[in-house]
Design a protein around this motif. Structure first.
Motif, PDB file in Angstrom:
ATOM      1  N   TRP A 219      36.882  53.404   1.528  1.00  0.00           N
ATOM      2  CA  TRP A 219      35.682  54.151   1.908  1.00  0.00           C
ATOM      3  C   TRP A 219      35.194  55.028   0.758  1.00  0.00           C
ATOM      4  N   LEU A 220      36.110  55.670   0.057  1.00  0.00           N
ATOM      5  CA  LEU A 220      35.728  56.532  -1.059  1.00  0.00           C
ATOM      6  C   LEU A 220      35.138  55.715  -2.215  1.00  0.00           C
ATOM      7  N   ALA A 221      35.545  54.459  -2.330  1.00  0.00           N
ATOM      8  CA  ALA A 221      35.032  53.594  -3.399  1.00  0.00           C
ATOM      9  C   ALA A 221      33.896  52.696  -2.917  1.00  0.00           C
ATOM     10  N   ARG A 222      33.264  53.052  -1.795  1.00  0.00           N
ATOM     11  CA  ARG A 222      32.262  52.177  -1.189  1.00  0.00           C
ATOM     12  C   ARG A 222      31.078  51.916  -2.107  1.00  0.00           C
ATOM     13  N   HIS A 223      30.665  52.920  -2.897  1.00  0.00           N
ATOM     14  CA  HIS A 223      29.511  52.725  -3.776  1.00  0.00           C
ATOM     15  C   HIS A 223      29.859  51.778  -4.929  1.00  0.00           C
ATOM     16  N   GLN A 224      31.054  51.905  -5.477  1.00  0.00           N
ATOM     17  CA  GLN A 224      31.477  50.971  -6.519  1.00  0.00           C
ATOM     18  C   GLN A 224      31.603  49.560  -5.967  1.00  0.00           C
ATOM     19  N   LEU A 225      32.074  49.444  -4.728  1.00  0.00           N
ATOM     20  CA  LEU A 225      32.188  48.126  -4.107  1.00  0.00           C
ATOM     21  C   LEU A 225      30.810  47.504  -3.881  1.00  0.00           C
ATOM     22  N   ASP A 226      29.824  48.328  -3.562  1.00  0.00           N
ATOM     23  CA  ASP A 226      28.461  47.816  -3.431  1.00  0.00           C
ATOM     24  C   ASP A 226      27.982  47.207  -4.745  1.00  0.00           C
ATOM     25  N   VAL A 227      28.320  47.855  -5.855  1.00  0.00           N
ATOM     26  CA  VAL A 227      27.928  47.341  -7.165  1.00  0.00           C
ATOM     27  C   VAL A 227      28.669  46.047  -7.481  1.00  0.00           C
ATOM     28  N   VAL A 228      29.966  45.997  -7.164  1.00  0.00           N
ATOM     29  CA  VAL A 228      30.740  44.768  -7.392  1.00  0.00           C
ATOM     30  C   VAL A 228      30.157  43.605  -6.594  1.00  0.00           C
ATOM     31  N   GLY A 229      29.652  43.908  -5.396  1.00  0.00           N
ATOM     32  CA  GLY A 229      29.053  42.876  -4.570  1.00  0.00           C
ATOM     33  C   GLY A 229      27.799  42.268  -5.168  1.00  0.00           C
ATOM     34  N   LEU A 230      27.199  42.912  -6.157  1.00  0.00           N
ATOM     35  CA  LEU A 230      26.019  42.363  -6.829  1.00  0.00           C
ATOM     36  C   LEU A 230      26.363  41.238  -7.787  1.00  0.00           C
ATOM     37  N   GLY A 231      27.637  41.096  -8.124  1.00  0.00           N
ATOM     38  CA  GLY A 231      28.041  40.076  -9.081  1.00  0.00           C
ATOM     39  C   GLY A 231      28.698  40.685 -10.307  1.00  0.00           C
ATOM     40  N   ARG A 232      29.503  39.880 -10.975  1.00  0.00           N
ATOM     41  CA  ARG A 232      30.288  40.377 -12.100  1.00  0.00           C
ATOM     42  C   ARG A 232      29.400  40.896 -13.233  1.00  0.00           C
ATOM     43  N   ASP A 233      28.396  40.134 -13.618  1.00  0.00           N
ATOM     44  CA  ASP A 233      27.572  40.516 -14.768  1.00  0.00           C
ATOM     45  C   ASP A 233      26.800  41.808 -14.499  1.00  0.00           C
ATOM     46  N   LEU A 234      26.181  41.903 -13.328  1.00  0.00           N
ATOM     47  CA  LEU A 234      25.445  43.116 -12.999  1.00  0.00           C
ATOM     48  C   LEU A 234      26.374  44.318 -12.886  1.00  0.00           C
ATOM     49  N   ALA A 235      27.568  44.105 -12.318  1.00  0.00           N
ATOM     50  CA  ALA A 235      28.513  45.211 -12.180  1.00  0.00           C
ATOM     51  C   ALA A 235      28.929  45.748 -13.549  1.00  0.00           C
ATOM     52  N   ILE A 236      29.173  44.852 -14.497  1.00  0.00           N
ATOM     53  CA  ILE A 236      29.554  45.286 -15.846  1.00  0.00           C
ATOM     54  C   ILE A 236      28.398  46.019 -16.518  1.00  0.00           C
ATOM     55  N   CYS A 237      27.181  45.510 -16.332  1.00  0.00           N
ATOM     56  CA  CYS A 237      26.010  46.167 -16.923  1.00  0.00           C
ATOM     57  C   CYS A 237      25.800  47.570 -16.351  1.00  0.00           C
ATOM     58  N   LEU A 238      26.220  47.775 -15.105  1.00  0.00           N
ATOM     59  CA  LEU A 238      26.047  49.076 -14.458  1.00  0.00           C
ATOM     60  C   LEU A 238      27.258  49.989 -14.661  1.00  0.00           C
ATOM     61  N   GLY A 239      28.169  49.596 -15.544  1.00  0.00           N
ATOM     62  CA  GLY A 239      29.258  50.484 -15.937  1.00  0.00           C
ATOM     63  C   GLY A 239      30.537  50.352 -15.145  1.00  0.00           C
ATOM     64  N   ILE A 240      30.699  49.285 -14.346  1.00  0.00           N
ATOM     65  CA  ILE A 240      31.915  49.095 -13.559  1.00  0.00           C
ATOM     66  C   ILE A 240      32.905  48.263 -14.357  1.00  0.00           C
ATOM     67  N   ASN A 241      34.147  48.719 -14.402  1.00  0.00           N
ATOM     68  CA  ASN A 241      35.221  47.910 -14.989  1.00  0.00           C
ATOM     69  C   ASN A 241      35.600  46.848 -13.951  1.00  0.00           C
ATOM     70  N   HIS A 242      34.916  45.725 -14.012  1.00  0.00           N
ATOM     71  CA  HIS A 242      34.996  44.729 -12.946  1.00  0.00           C
ATOM     72  C   HIS A 242      36.404  44.158 -12.808  1.00  0.00           C
ATOM     73  N   ARG A 243      37.039  43.844 -13.908  1.00  0.00           N
ATOM     74  CA  ARG A 243      38.367  43.229 -13.835  1.00  0.00           C
ATOM     75  C   ARG A 243      39.396  44.180 -13.235  1.00  0.00           C
ATOM     76  N   ARG A 244      39.380  45.426 -13.688  1.00  0.00           N
ATOM     77  CA  ARG A 244      40.350  46.396 -13.163  1.00  0.00           C
ATOM     78  C   ARG A 244      40.117  46.658 -11.688  1.00  0.00           C
ATOM     79  N   LEU A 245      38.858  46.863 -11.284  1.00  0.00           N
ATOM     80  CA  LEU A 245      38.563  47.138  -9.884  1.00  0.00           C
ATOM     81  C   LEU A 245      38.909  45.937  -9.004  1.00  0.00           C
ATOM     82  N   THR A 246      38.667  44.732  -9.515  1.00  0.00           N
ATOM     83  CA  THR A 246      39.033  43.539  -8.756  1.00  0.00           C
ATOM     84  C   THR A 246      40.530  43.468  -8.522  1.00  0.00           C
ATOM     85  N   MET A 247      41.320  43.767  -9.543  1.00  0.00           N
ATOM     86  CA  MET A 247      42.769  43.749  -9.391  1.00  0.00           C
ATOM     87  C   MET A 247      43.226  44.801  -8.386  1.00  0.00           C
ATOM     88  N   VAL A 248      42.653  45.993  -8.455  1.00  0.00           N
ATOM     89  CA  VAL A 248      43.031  47.054  -7.519  1.00  0.00           C
ATOM     90  C   VAL A 248      42.690  46.656  -6.084  1.00  0.00           C
TER      91      VAL A 248
END
Length: 342
Positions: A219-248
């Motif tokens: 729940w606390l990471a809900r906004h980051q999860l919304d960004v991840v849901g946009l796709g890997r490329d967009l998430a990286i462009c928006l500053g999300i460490n996609h690989r690390r968050l996916t593993m977590v």
């Protein structure tokens, strides 16, 4: 003589603006979530308070344990499936594709094969629960580290490896089952389906802590999860460490699924059912709504189904079999419809 046109008073005409406002109100995810919460609360009240007779303290105590188990499983399976859909970008998959259910069945088969039906039934509940949970989480971590570590962008490869390893676990289980006596196999076959009424109360507290902490973290990471849901490329462009968050997220999914499976048994398609009920009921993909929505939808399905089996059918059947049957139909429908719905 000229005819005069008189305008009707505006208050006599239907208010188009108010109709649109009412339609807009009912389409809001918050309003729909409140209605879903009311339905879940009604299911809980009906299950707890109907058909009371005899020793009320004993009956309410038994029902409270079963209710806590149902809500805990609904939370663990529903939230983990929503998170799994987010990181895989595919809504026809369930976390069971990683092979955790097959590993659980293999562990149960090995216990009955080594100790016998009676010996396996007398094993301490807490150590067995801990062993099963640790085994499933360790397997998941090994799978993630080997596949995602070497092929960092190949989430599909990780899922395929999970399917293959799950098939290997099923093969080992089938081989051991052929070597068992019919009596041992009969006892073992009861463990292949989730038992929502036979959970050990001593395990509920530990399970609730694990599932509650992971749900809060999601729940606390809900906004980051919304960004991840946009796709890997967009998430990286928006500053999300996609690989690390996916593993977590995958580790959290493994913990929740492992906890639920070790507590009641495998629930392969239930997460697919509860998550898609939430998606359809709320009409949004934002995790601020889908995370609690999946919990409430799963609670309605499990608690309402348990009430129907106990009060209407008199326990003539297995709730887990019906839930898996409906979830399997949901899987087929989604597969035929195209699967990926954003």
């Amino acid at each position: 003589m000229a005819e005069t046109l008189t305008a009707r008073p505006t208050h006599d005409l239907p208010s188009e603006g108010s109709s649109r406002a009412r339609a807009g109100l009912w389409s809001r995810p918050g309003v729909r979530l409140v209605l879903l919460a009311a339905l879940a609360a009604a299911s809980v009240a009906v299950y707890l308070l109907t058909g009371l007779s005899g020793n009320l303290g004993f009956i309410l105590g038994r029902r409270a344990v079963t209710l806590a188990t149902l809500v805990l499983v609904a939370t663990a399976v529903g939230v983990s499936t929503v998170l799994f859909h987010t990181v895989t970008a595919n809504r026809i998959l369930t976390p069971s594709i990683m092979g955790l259910d097959s590993l659980y069945i293999a562990l149960q088969t090995a216990a009955v094969f080594v100790f016998g039906a009676f010996g396996a039934s007398t094993l301490p509940a807490v150590p067995m629960f801990t062993l099963e949970l640790l085994a499933m989480v360790a397997f998941s971590l090994l799978l993630f580290s080997l596949v995602m570590g070497r092929f960092g962008r190949s989430l599909t490869l990780m899922l395929l490896v999970g399917v293959l390893v799950g098939g290997m676990f099923r093969g080992v289980s089938s081989f051991l089952q052929r070597l068992m006596s019919p009596e041992d196999f009969q006892v073992l076959s009861d463990r292949f389906f989730a038992d929502f009424t036979g959970a050990d109360p001593a395990l509920l507290g530990v399970s609730a802590i694990v599932v509650g902490a992971l749900t809060l973290a999601a729940w606390l990471a809900r906004h980051q999860l919304d960004v991840v849901g946009l796709g890997r490329d967009l998430a990286i462009c928006l500053g999300i460490n996609h690989r690390r968050l996916t593993m977590v997220v995958l580790v959290a999914v493994a913990l929740m699924v492992g906890t639920s499976t070790a507590l009641v048994g495998p629930t392969m398609f239930f997460g697919l059912l509860s998550s898609h009920l939430a998606y359809r009921a709320l009409g949004t993909q934002r995790h601020a709504w889908t995370i609690p929505g999946s919990i409430l939808a799963g609670t309605v399905a499990l608690v309402g189904g348990q009430w129907a089996f106990e009060r209407v059918l008199g326990l003539e059947g297995s709730l887990s079999m019906i839930v898996e049957f409906v979830g399997g139909i949901t899987f087929i429908v989604l597969l035929l419809a195209g699967g990926r719905r954003r």
